[in-house]
Design a protein around this motif. Sequence first.
Motif, PDB file in Angstrom:
ATOM      1  N   ALA A  85       0.679  -1.192   0.097  1.00 41.76           N
ATOM      2  CA  ALA A  85       0.013  -0.180   0.133  1.00 41.76           C
ATOM      3  C   ALA A  85       0.900   1.180  -0.074  1.00 41.76           C
ATOM      4  N   HIS A  86       2.057   0.890  -0.379  1.00 39.33           N
ATOM      5  CA  HIS A  86       3.126   2.281  -0.412  1.00 39.33           C
ATOM      6  C   HIS A  86       2.483   3.291  -1.159  1.00 39.33           C
ATOM      7  N   MET A  87       1.998   3.116  -2.425  1.00 39.77           N
ATOM      8  CA  MET A  87       1.637   4.002  -3.093  1.00 39.77           C
ATOM      9  C   MET A  87       0.695   5.258  -2.745  1.00 39.77           C
ATOM     10  N   ALA A  88      -0.089   4.615  -1.637  1.00 39.23           N
ATOM     11  CA  ALA A  88      -1.418   5.332  -1.058  1.00 39.23           C
ATOM     12  C   ALA A  88      -0.683   6.048   0.204  1.00 39.23           C
ATOM     13  N   LEU A  89      -0.081   5.080   0.935  1.00 38.76           N
ATOM     14  CA  LEU A  89       0.155   5.786   2.287  1.00 38.76           C
ATOM     15  C   LEU A  89       1.614   6.673   2.376  1.00 38.76           C
ATOM     16  N   PHE A  90       2.432   6.264   1.697  1.00 40.59           N
ATOM     17  CA  PHE A  90       3.665   7.182   1.595  1.00 40.59           C
ATOM     18  C   PHE A  90       3.594   8.446   1.265  1.00 40.59           C
ATOM     19  N   PRO A  91       2.698   8.713   0.075  1.00 38.64           N
ATOM     20  CA  PRO A  91       2.298  10.165  -0.025  1.00 38.64           C
ATOM     21  C   PRO A  91       1.456  10.844   0.507  1.00 38.64           C
ATOM     22  N   LYS A  92       0.687  10.120   1.286  1.00 39.67           N
ATOM     23  CA  LYS A  92      -0.371  10.658   2.204  1.00 39.67           C
ATOM     24  C   LYS A  92       0.515  11.410   3.432  1.00 39.67           C
ATOM     25  N   VAL A  93       1.500  10.595   3.897  1.00 43.89           N
ATOM     26  CA  VAL A  93       2.337  10.927   4.911  1.00 43.89           C
ATOM     27  C   VAL A  93       3.126  12.290   4.564  1.00 43.89           C
ATOM     28  N   MET A  94       3.545  12.433   3.313  1.00 41.53           N
ATOM     29  CA  MET A  94       4.141  13.480   2.981  1.00 41.53           C
ATOM     30  C   MET A  94       3.440  14.612   2.741  1.00 41.53           C
ATOM     31  N   GLU A  95       2.051  14.606   2.381  1.00 41.31           N
ATOM     32  CA  GLU A  95       1.133  15.453   2.470  1.00 41.31           C
ATOM     33  C   GLU A  95       0.961  16.141   3.590  1.00 41.31           C
ATOM     34  N   LEU A  96       0.674  15.390   4.487  1.00 40.38           N
ATOM     35  CA  LEU A  96       0.426  15.733   5.846  1.00 40.38           C
ATOM     36  C   LEU A  96       1.505  16.411   6.561  1.00 40.38           C
ATOM     37  N   LEU A  97       2.824  15.971   6.214  1.00 39.11           N
ATOM     38  CA  LEU A  97       3.951  16.907   6.780  1.00 39.11           C
ATOM     39  C   LEU A  97       4.001  18.133   6.221  1.00 39.11           C
ATOM     40  N   LYS A  98       3.694  18.353   4.859  1.00 34.24           N
ATOM     41  CA  LYS A  98       3.692  19.563   4.216  1.00 34.24           C
ATOM     42  C   LYS A  98       2.651  20.581   4.941  1.00 34.24           C
ATOM     43  N   LYS A  99       1.414  19.997   5.074  1.00 34.77           N
ATOM     44  CA  LYS A  99       0.145  20.711   5.611  1.00 34.77           C
ATOM     45  C   LYS A  99       0.749  21.141   7.172  1.00 34.77           C
ATOM     46  N   GLU A 100       1.769  20.420   7.691  1.00 34.03           N
ATOM     47  CA  GLU A 100       2.107  20.564   9.088  1.00 34.03           C
ATOM     48  C   GLU A 100       3.201  21.536   9.212  1.00 34.03           C
ATOM     49  N   ASP A 101       3.636  21.875   7.861  1.00 33.94           N
ATOM     50  CA  ASP A 101       4.772  22.592   7.709  1.00 33.94           C
ATOM     51  C   ASP A 101       6.163  22.124   8.503  1.00 33.94           C
ATOM     52  N   ALA A 102       6.132  20.746   8.373  1.00 31.81           N
ATOM     53  CA  ALA A 102       7.155  20.006   8.670  1.00 31.81           C
ATOM     54  C   ALA A 102       7.910  18.972   7.961  1.00 31.81           C
ATOM     55  N   ASP A 103       7.792  19.513   6.544  1.00 29.73           N
ATOM     56  CA  ASP A 103       8.437  18.690   5.507  1.00 29.73           C
ATOM     57  C   ASP A 103       9.960  18.984   5.387  1.00 29.73           C
ATOM     58  N   ASP A 104      10.593  19.563   6.233  1.00 32.57           N
ATOM     59  CA  ASP A 104      11.852  19.753   6.521  1.00 32.57           C
ATOM     60  C   ASP A 104      12.565  18.473   6.912  1.00 32.57           C
ATOM     61  N   ILE A 105      11.510  17.454   7.687  1.00 30.79           N
ATOM     62  CA  ILE A 105      11.953  16.211   8.273  1.00 30.79           C
ATOM     63  C   ILE A 105      12.509  15.352   6.942  1.00 30.79           C
ATOM     64  N   LEU A 106      13.689  14.517   7.149  1.00 30.46           N
ATOM     65  CA  LEU A 106      13.878  13.694   6.103  1.00 30.46           C
ATOM     66  C   LEU A 106      13.029  12.498   6.175  1.00 30.46           C
ATOM     67  N   VAL A 107      12.698  11.993   5.213  1.00 30.49           N
ATOM     68  CA  VAL A 107      11.573  10.908   5.087  1.00 30.49           C
ATOM     69  C   VAL A 107      12.215   9.699   4.292  1.00 30.49           C
ATOM     70  N   VAL A 108      12.485   8.519   4.560  1.00 31.85           N
ATOM     71  CA  VAL A 108      12.907   7.281   3.865  1.00 31.85           C
ATOM     72  C   VAL A 108      12.159   6.374   3.835  1.00 31.85           C
ATOM     73  N   GLY A 109      12.153   5.303   3.132  1.00 30.60           N
ATOM     74  CA  GLY A 109      11.301   4.262   3.085  1.00 30.60           C
ATOM     75  C   GLY A 109      12.034   2.820   2.778  1.00 30.60           C
ATOM     76  N   GLY A 110      11.379   1.907   3.030  1.00 28.32           N
ATOM     77  CA  GLY A 110      11.768   0.660   3.114  1.00 28.32           C
ATOM     78  C   GLY A 110      10.768  -0.410   3.153  1.00 28.32           C
ATOM     79  N   GLY A 111      11.343  -1.705   2.753  1.00 28.63           N
ATOM     80  CA  GLY A 111      10.229  -2.771   2.707  1.00 28.63           C
ATOM     81  C   GLY A 111      10.247  -3.306   1.088  1.00 28.63           C
ATOM     82  N   ILE A 112       9.049  -4.095   0.799  1.00 34.13           N
ATOM     83  CA  ILE A 112       8.932  -4.538  -0.396  1.00 34.13           C
ATOM     84  C   ILE A 112       8.285  -3.382  -1.502  1.00 34.13           C
ATOM     85  N   ILE A 113       8.999  -2.787  -2.169  1.00 38.04           N
ATOM     86  CA  ILE A 113       8.637  -1.816  -3.154  1.00 38.04           C
ATOM     87  C   ILE A 113       9.347  -1.981  -4.478  1.00 38.04           C
ATOM     88  N   PRO A 114       8.555  -2.252  -5.420  1.00 41.47           N
ATOM     89  CA  PRO A 114       8.773  -2.579  -6.750  1.00 41.47           C
ATOM     90  C   PRO A 114       9.740  -1.084  -7.278  1.00 41.47           C
TER      91      PRO A 114
END
Lengths: 159, 322
Positions: free
Chosen positions: A95-124
């Motif tokens: 579900a990464h294509m749905a959930l990861f962008p949602k996290v990024m969107e919320l971070l932006k909304k909270e003005d917290a997109d200066d936080i470094l975000v990395v991902g991992g797991g089973i991602i094509p």
Amino acid sequence: MVTLAIESLYISTRGSPVSNPKRGGSLNSTKKIRVLVAKPGLDGHDRGAKVVARALRDAGMEVIYTGLRQTPEMIVRAAIDESVDCIGLSILSGAHMALFPKVMELLKKEDADDILVVGGGIIPEDDVPGLKKTGIAEIFGPGTPLESIIEYIQSHVRT
Amino acid sequence: MSVDELVEGVLAGKRRSLARLLSLIEDEDVRAPKALSQLYRHTGRAHIVGVTGPPGSGKSTLVTQITKELRRRKKTVGIICVDPSSPFSGGALLGDRIRMQEHALDDDVYVRSMGTRGHLGGLARSTAEAVRAVDAFGKDVILVETVGAGQSEVEIIELAHTVVVTDVPGSGDDIQAIKAGIMEIADIFVVNKSDLEGAERKGAEINAMLETDIREKPWRPPVLLTNARTGEGVAELVDKISEHISCLRDSGLLEERGLQRSRDELEQMMEYKLTHQLLTELRGRPEYNEAIVRIAKRNEDPYTVAEKLVMDFLLKYREDAG
């Protein structure tokens, strides 16, 4: 007169200043990298997340782990409250294509997109460019040496 | 972010400002004491409750349940969870939030995890200042969960108004219960995991230990049985927590302790300040280093030299002040 400059008034409530002369000089000497390791979505597999969390701890970071099945809202709230420098998202459910962008969107909304975000797991591979476009800095797939993750975080968090 | 912006943000109830300030406090940034000095007059309103006990005795789960009950009673809650930092890497795995997911999105609950960063005693070095910041932020009750504590992690008593000590059935005999240390600091005892065998007996042992204390006191610590997993016994615990602060207030102990704490803190600050000032001045001087050599060679003794250096320092400033 003894000048009581307030910036040098910083004290620990305990502990002798003499045994820690470093505190007299640069007081900003104990900065630690704080990382939130988060499991968005519904999969129940967190061995990988725990291995990474442990490796980051062993590299001297403070790792906050919040357990399984986190919503993007919960992840962003925890990241802000804990004032983390980096969020590591781990997902194996697909579900990464749905959930990861949602996290990024919320971070932006909270003005917290200066936080470094990395991902991992089973991602094509094919999904990686799309995720990076949303602001995810890097994706670490299975087999990534732990050292690469540690080094990446150490050299990319805001300072 | 400037100090003024931070202070303004914290007083306006902005979570990001508080979070940022807590990081500055933990990192011993020079902006932290400036902000705290401005916030000080806005503090002193929160009821600070410590929760301590051995690892695995259910502290985090209990803190979550206490929070739930406090929220039911319309109280706002700040939570500070302290976990140990690794003595090897200095890193930490802060996992107390795992059990606090129920309040993850409640705007009236603020949860923060802290690593001990090498400090012993059950708290981090900066926990007291972190609590002060959360107090200024305006939370009614601040729950401080210590690291899994054994027999001597008793620093929480200097910070909390009310100390809850948790234990579980089957841990040690009645002599363990009478030993000094953590068992002495409890205002409220909780035998958690009350569904396990031996819970009643554990409670009885603690009660028997309490009866050996025959001193006259305004508050006798109650012994409660809880099951933090189900929430059983938690409402009674929260009742006792508020009864305890009322008792402190009514008996005058709250004011007395407040004065004692202010005195301790002021004296520690002055001690640090004076020592720092003195050493900064002395360390650059060749005659200081020569004195150290003479002491090492037994040509002089540290008792006399220390006395002389401190007296000279004080006299010099007295003359300067005129």
